[in-house]
Design a protein around this motif. Structure first.
Motif, mmCIF file in Angstrom:
data_model
loop_
_atom_site.group_PDB
_atom_site.id
_atom_site.type_symbol
_atom_site.label_atom_id
_atom_site.label_comp_id
_atom_site.label_asym_id
_atom_site.label_seq_id
_atom_site.Cartn_x
_atom_site.Cartn_y
_atom_site.Cartn_z
ATOM 1 N N GLN A 54 44.663 82.100 28.527
ATOM 2 C CA GLN A 54 45.180 81.370 29.680
ATOM 3 C C GLN A 54 45.813 82.353 30.637
ATOM 4 O OE1 GLN A 54 47.929 78.167 28.781
ATOM 5 N NE2 GLN A 54 47.466 77.167 30.715
ATOM 6 N N ALA A 55 45.217 82.445 31.810
ATOM 7 C CA ALA A 55 45.768 83.283 32.863
ATOM 8 C C ALA A 55 46.768 82.462 33.669
ATOM 9 C CB ALA A 55 44.648 83.804 33.757
ATOM 10 N N PRO A 56 47.701 83.116 34.352
ATOM 11 C CA PRO A 56 48.697 82.382 35.146
ATOM 12 C C PRO A 56 48.035 81.445 36.141
ATOM 13 C CG PRO A 56 49.300 84.690 34.979
ATOM 14 C CD PRO A 56 47.926 84.569 34.393
ATOM 15 N N GLY A 57 48.504 80.196 36.161
ATOM 16 C CA GLY A 57 48.000 79.221 37.115
ATOM 17 C C GLY A 57 46.648 78.640 36.794
ATOM 18 N N THR A 58 46.135 78.931 35.594
ATOM 19 C CA THR A 58 44.822 78.404 35.218
ATOM 20 C C THR A 58 44.911 77.605 33.930
ATOM 21 O OG1 THR A 58 44.138 80.292 33.852
ATOM 22 C CG2 THR A 58 43.788 80.467 36.239
ATOM 23 N N GLN A 59 43.840 76.891 33.633
ATOM 24 C CA GLN A 59 43.776 76.154 32.373
ATOM 25 C C GLN A 59 43.366 77.081 31.241
ATOM 26 O OE1 GLN A 59 41.124 72.825 33.066
ATOM 27 N NE2 GLN A 59 42.831 71.525 33.683
ATOM 28 N N ARG A 60 43.731 76.686 30.051
ATOM 29 C CA ARG A 60 43.345 77.459 28.875
ATOM 30 C C ARG A 60 41.822 77.451 28.754
ATOM 31 N NH1 ARG A 60 46.839 76.296 23.647
ATOM 32 N NH2 ARG A 60 48.393 77.015 25.148
ATOM 33 N N GLU A 61 41.257 78.601 28.455
ATOM 34 C CA GLU A 61 39.807 78.782 28.391
ATOM 35 C C GLU A 61 39.388 79.218 26.999
ATOM 36 O OE1 GLU A 61 36.523 81.510 30.784
ATOM 37 O OE2 GLU A 61 38.461 82.385 30.276
ATOM 38 N N LEU A 62 38.347 78.585 26.483
ATOM 39 C CA LEU A 62 37.788 79.006 25.204
ATOM 40 C C LEU A 62 37.000 80.296 25.413
ATOM 41 C CD1 LEU A 62 37.123 78.542 22.209
ATOM 42 C CD2 LEU A 62 35.193 77.136 22.970
ATOM 43 N N VAL A 63 37.328 81.317 24.638
ATOM 44 C CA VAL A 63 36.682 82.618 24.771
ATOM 45 C C VAL A 63 35.583 82.797 23.727
ATOM 46 C CG1 VAL A 63 37.031 85.108 24.674
ATOM 47 C CG2 VAL A 63 38.780 83.639 25.721
ATOM 48 N N THR A 64 35.900 82.482 22.482
ATOM 49 C CA THR A 64 34.945 82.718 21.409
ATOM 50 C C THR A 64 35.329 81.917 20.174
ATOM 51 O OG1 THR A 64 33.906 84.436 20.023
ATOM 52 C CG2 THR A 64 36.224 84.735 20.565
ATOM 53 N N THR A 65 34.336 81.646 19.347
ATOM 54 C CA THR A 65 34.580 81.019 18.053
ATOM 55 C C THR A 65 33.814 81.773 16.972
ATOM 56 O OG1 THR A 65 32.738 79.478 18.305
ATOM 57 C CG2 THR A 65 34.902 78.726 19.052
ATOM 58 N N LYS A 120 38.400 94.131 31.862
ATOM 59 C CA LYS A 120 38.440 93.989 33.316
ATOM 60 C C LYS A 120 39.752 93.314 33.718
ATOM 61 C CE LYS A 120 33.430 93.269 33.409
ATOM 62 N NZ LYS A 120 32.329 92.362 33.841
ATOM 63 N N PRO A 121 40.193 93.523 34.940
ATOM 64 C CA PRO A 121 41.445 92.865 35.368
ATOM 65 C C PRO A 121 41.406 91.350 35.192
ATOM 66 C CG PRO A 121 40.856 94.586 36.905
ATOM 67 C CD PRO A 121 39.709 94.479 35.941
ATOM 68 N N GLU A 122 40.237 90.756 35.328
ATOM 69 C CA GLU A 122 40.146 89.302 35.167
ATOM 70 C C GLU A 122 40.281 88.850 33.726
ATOM 71 O OE1 GLU A 122 37.988 91.338 36.771
ATOM 72 O OE2 GLU A 122 35.899 90.688 36.454
ATOM 73 N N ASP A 123 40.355 89.786 32.791
ATOM 74 C CA ASP A 123 40.630 89.442 31.393
ATOM 75 C C ASP A 123 42.134 89.280 31.139
ATOM 76 O OD1 ASP A 123 38.060 91.766 30.472
ATOM 77 O OD2 ASP A 123 37.912 89.578 30.539
ATOM 78 N N THR A 124 42.943 89.596 32.122
ATOM 79 C CA THR A 124 44.388 89.458 31.977
ATOM 80 C C THR A 124 44.757 88.014 31.694
ATOM 81 O OG1 THR A 124 44.882 91.351 33.395
ATOM 82 C CG2 THR A 124 46.598 89.668 33.168
ATOM 83 N N ALA A 125 45.463 87.797 30.585
ATOM 84 C CA ALA A 125 45.821 86.439 30.157
ATOM 85 C C ALA A 125 46.658 86.527 28.885
ATOM 86 C CB ALA A 125 44.578 85.613 29.886
#
Length: 110
Positions: free
Chosen positions: A38-49, A85-90
Motif C-alpha cells: 500500500q502506497a500513500p494515498g492508494t488502496q492496498r494492492e495484491l502483489v503476489t501469492t 523502481k520508485p513506484e515500488d515504494t509502499a
C-alpha cells in the motif's frame, strides 16, 4: 494467527531487498501466503501469492522482478525484490487466512 513482515528499508532504484514473513498460530504449510503493498494515498494492492504447493502468481507490474518463496519448515515466506523502481515504494504486508501482519516499509529512491 500472527504474521510479521520484516526486511524493508531504503534502497536506490535498481537495487534489491528481501522481505521475510514469519507466521505463527496456523498450520503454515497448508495455507496460501500473499504479499500486499500500500502506497500513500492508494488502496492496498495484491502483489503476489504462493500456494501450499508452491504455485505462484504475480501482478503484472512486478513480473520478472519479484520472486516469492516459502520455507514451510521455518514457517517463513520471502519476497525477493530486484530491479526496484520508485513506484515500488509502499508498506508491504503478508497475509493469510484473512489476517494481515504488521507491514514493513520499502522506499525506493530515484
Amino acid at each position: 494467527v500472527q504474521l510479521q513482515a520484516s526486511g524493508g528499508g531504503l534502497v536506490q532504484a535498481g537495487g534489491s531487498l528481501r522481505l521475510s514473513c514469519k507466521a505463527t498460530g496456523l498450520h503454515f504449510a497448508i495455507n496460501t501466503i500473499a504479499w500486499y503493498r500500500q502506497a500513500p494515498g492508494t488502496q492496498r494492492e495484491l502483489v503476489t501469492t504462493i500456494s501450499s504447493s508452491g504455485h505462484t502468481n504475480y501482478v503484472d507490474s512486478v513480473k520478472g522482478r519479484f520472486t516469492v518463496s516459502r520455507d514451510n519448515a521455518r514457517r517463513l515466506a520471502y519476497l525477493q525484490m530486484d530491479n526496484l523502481k520508485p513506484e515500488d515504494t509502499a508498506v508491504y504486508y503478508c497475509e493469510t487466512l484473512g489476517t494481515y501482519g504488521r507491514g514493513t516499509l520499502v522506499t525506493v529512491s530515484s
